[in-house]
Design an enzyme around this catalytic site. Structure first.
Site, PDB file in Angstrom:
ATOM      1  N   ASP A   1       0.776  -1.159  -0.017  1.00 40.35           N
ATOM      2  CA  ASP A   1       0.027   0.008   0.161  1.00 40.35           C
ATOM      3  C   ASP A   1       0.679   1.378  -0.147  1.00 40.35           C
ATOM      4  O   ASP A   1       0.576   2.072  -0.936  1.00 40.35           O
ATOM      5  CB  ASP A   1      -1.050  -0.148   1.295  1.00 40.35           C
ATOM      6  CG  ASP A   1      -1.587  -1.314   1.442  1.00 40.35           C
ATOM      7  OD1 ASP A   1      -1.627  -2.192   0.451  1.00 40.35           O
ATOM      8  OD2 ASP A   1      -2.469  -1.460   2.257  1.00 40.35           O
TER       9      ASP A   1
ATOM     10  N   GLU B   1       2.879  -9.167  11.640  1.00 40.75           N
ATOM     11  CA  GLU B   1       2.519  -8.806  10.117  1.00 40.75           C
ATOM     12  C   GLU B   1       3.878  -8.345   9.597  1.00 40.75           C
ATOM     13  O   GLU B   1       4.168  -8.853   8.207  1.00 40.75           O
ATOM     14  CB  GLU B   1       1.610  -7.597  10.111  1.00 40.75           C
ATOM     15  CG  GLU B   1       1.055  -7.080   8.869  1.00 40.75           C
ATOM     16  CD  GLU B   1       0.359  -6.092   8.958  1.00 40.75           C
ATOM     17  OE1 GLU B   1      -0.055  -5.453   9.888  1.00 40.75           O
ATOM     18  OE2 GLU B   1      -0.543  -5.684   7.922  1.00 40.75           O
TER      19      GLU B   1
HETATM   20  C1  9WN Z   1      -5.912  -2.368   3.150  1.00 39.96           C
HETATM   21  C2  9WN Z   1      -4.540  -7.456   5.132  1.00 39.96           C
HETATM   22  C3  9WN Z   1      -4.206  -6.674   4.151  1.00 39.96           C
HETATM   23  C4  9WN Z   1      -2.865  -7.011   3.320  1.00 39.96           C
HETATM   24  C5  9WN Z   1      -2.099  -5.878   2.674  1.00 39.96           C
HETATM   25  C6  9WN Z   1      -1.788  -4.916   3.497  1.00 39.96           C
HETATM   26  C7  9WN Z   1      -2.814  -4.508   4.457  1.00 39.96           C
HETATM   27  C8  9WN Z   1      -5.006  -3.054   4.320  1.00 39.96           C
HETATM   28  C9  9WN Z   1      -4.804  -2.123   5.461  1.00 39.96           C
HETATM   29  O1  9WN Z   1      -3.398  -5.488   5.105  1.00 39.96           O
HETATM   30  O2  9WN Z   1      -3.575  -3.501   3.651  1.00 39.96           O
HETATM   31  O3  9WN Z   1      -6.035  -3.513   2.192  1.00 39.96           O
HETATM   32  O4  9WN Z   1      -5.863  -1.470   5.883  1.00 39.96           O
HETATM   33  O5  9WN Z   1      -3.562  -1.642   5.549  1.00 39.96           O
HETATM   34  O6  9WN Z   1      -0.946  -3.778   3.051  1.00 39.96           O
HETATM   35  O7  9WN Z   1      -1.127  -6.331   1.621  1.00 39.96           O
HETATM   36  O8  9WN Z   1      -3.623  -7.805   2.089  1.00 39.96           O
HETATM   37  O9  9WN Z   1      -3.466  -8.248   5.632  1.00 39.96           O
END
Ligand code: 9WN
Length: 450
Positions: free
Chosen positions: A181, A419
């Site tokens: 992101d 994470e």
């Molecule tokens: C937005 C769930 C997700 C991953 C992504 C990571 C993070 C979300 C957020 O978490 O993104 O989709 O709210 O930050 O960047 O890769 O799929 O783990």
């Protein structure tokens, strides 16, 4: 498997069970209380080592939310959760109200997608089932026949709606679609956005993580939410979005994953008896993807480079994507492979002596956008290392693949199922009990020959 790791397998299984919501898995307990698309694919690979049926069910539940145009949404929301757990929730996305292609309630999804690792996951669940026992293998083979048309529709969507230029590269409309992101890869395009008037919103992520430096900034969030508002105005219609959206970017890692997923799809087509009909199309997608990546590269066709469709120029940032994308897409010669390995093991990435483990920071410490504790701007991500491991094994760099796996396992054993991790101190960051971190541990420790 080394005995020292028995304990880690038990802990990984416990993380999977703590996140298990029955027939789908929360990406993480509090921060991510819904089903995320690419998380779910990795998680399904993990379930494959515990229970083949549960692994298949994970992907089935995701595919039940597939849009009519073939898109697999990036989030399938928990119908029993309220809006006050994760922002933006279904009430903000408004997909069924704005777009006929979106599934109807009670299924609620977001309006964007994420990297297409699903065919890789389906293929791996099947190969794992064959090692488990004959009954599971039969069940998984039948299931491949059910998911194959869904995977084909998903890939077709990406090769048409998301690549009207037939460049072989997928256009993403939001940094969340990349899965990486707040990576500096998107800084140039994001920095040019002009955020207009939009309804106020409350972030819940900071409350869960506590330390805001580990998450995107408020300015970045305003950009994210604004891009959602822009897509809503276009009714989530890809061709309308293409006309005026301020973020249309050819994402090389997403595109490379699609090449690898197409190869897995070809293999699935063979298993389900669809090869005669579909091989020409899928092979063409693979070829187109590889030549698109070669065209969008630097360093004599070696390092992949994202591309801003609106401005028609390259987006240069020193991140792992430049090295990982060509490795994941495969089809490289040994000279290119060695150049990529040299870059991976340079001071900029896994070869930096100051690192906690020999693992690549998501962004090179010398990139101006590097931040050691912020999400995709520097921390080490286990699933990225799994993708490295998987693609290094594919290009006969077995020893390098093993080192990637062993260093990541050691970090998780020492610091937990985080994470992501600070690259120099190994500090666990983001969420605890991240489900895909547990899933890659299971795949590494329980796959045949581990
Ligand atoms: C937005 C769930 C997700 C991953 C992504 C990571 C993070 C979300 C957020 O978490 O993104 O989709 O709210 O930050 O960047 O890769 O799929 O783990």
């Amino acid at each position: 498997m080394n005995d020292a790791y028995n304990d880690l397998v038990d802990k990984a299984v416990a993380v999977m069970h703590r996140n298990d919501a029955g027939d789908w898995t929360r990406a993480a307990p509090n921060l991510y209380p819904h089903q995320w698309s690419w998380d779910s694919a990795f998680i399904a690979i993990g379930w494959g080592h515990i229970d083949t049926h549960r692994a298949m069910r994970e992907l089935d539940r995701l595919f039940e939310a597939q849009w009519r145009n073939g898109k697999i949404p990036h989030i399938v929301f928990d119908p029993d959760s309220t809006e006050a757990t994760y922002f933006p929730g279904p009430g903000r996305w408004e997909c069924p109200t704005l777009c006929n292609d979106a599934p109807r309630p009670p299924i609620q999804t977001s309006g964007i997608c994420q990297p297409p690792v699903h065919a890789l996951a389906a293929h791996r669940i099947w190969t794992t089932s064959r090692v488990r026992n004959g009954h599971d293998a039969d069940m998984a083979e039948k299931w491949l026949g059910v998911v194959y048309p869904k995977l084909l529709a998903w890939h077709r969507y990406l090769h048409t709606a998301r690549d009207p230029e037939e460049s072989g590269l997928v256009s993403i409309f939001h940094p969340w679609e990349s899965g990486c992101d707040n990576s500096p890869r998107w800084d140039f395009v994001m920095g040019r956005l002009v955020v207009g008037h939009m309804p106020a919103y409350t972030r819940y992520d900071i409350g869960h993580v506590g330390d805001p430096s580990q998450r995107p900034s408020d300015t970045e969030y305003d950009y994210y939410v604004w891009l959602v508002e822009e897509m809503k105005r276009a009714g989530y219609d890809d061709s309308r979005i293409y006309e005026s959206h301020p973020f249309i970017v050819k994402d090389v890692l997403f595109s490379a994953i699609l090449v690898a997923a197409n190869e897995a799809l070809l293999e699935i087509a063979r298993v389900v008896g669809a090869l005669d009909d579909d091989e020409p199309l899928i092979s063409e997608w693979i070829e187109r993807g590889r030549s698109g990546l070669e065209e969008h590269s630097t360093g004599g066709g070696t390092f992949a480079c994202d591309y801003d469709v609106n401005l028609g120029h390259r987006l240069e940032a020193d991140t792992v994507a430049a090295i990982l994308a060509p490795l994941v897409a495969g089809g490289i010669d040994s000279e290119q492979r060695d150049t990529l390995l040299e870059a991976l093991d340079s001071d900029e990435f896994a070869g930096n002596d100051a690192l906690y483990k020999a693992l690549p920071p998501s962004t090179s410490p010398s990139d101006p956008g590097f931040r050691s504790r912020s999400y995709w701007r520097g921390p080490v991500w286990p699933i990225i290392n799994w993708l490295f491991w998987w693609s290094l094994s594919r290009c006969n760099a077995d020893e390098r693949a093993r080192l990637m796996r062993d260093e990541t396992l050691a970090e998780i054993r020492e610091r937990g199922f985080a994470e992501y991790f600070e690259p120099f101190t190994g500090e666990p960051l983001g969420s605890d009990d991240q489900a895909w971190t547990a899933a890659v541990v299971l795949d590494w420790l329980l796959a045949d020959g581990a």
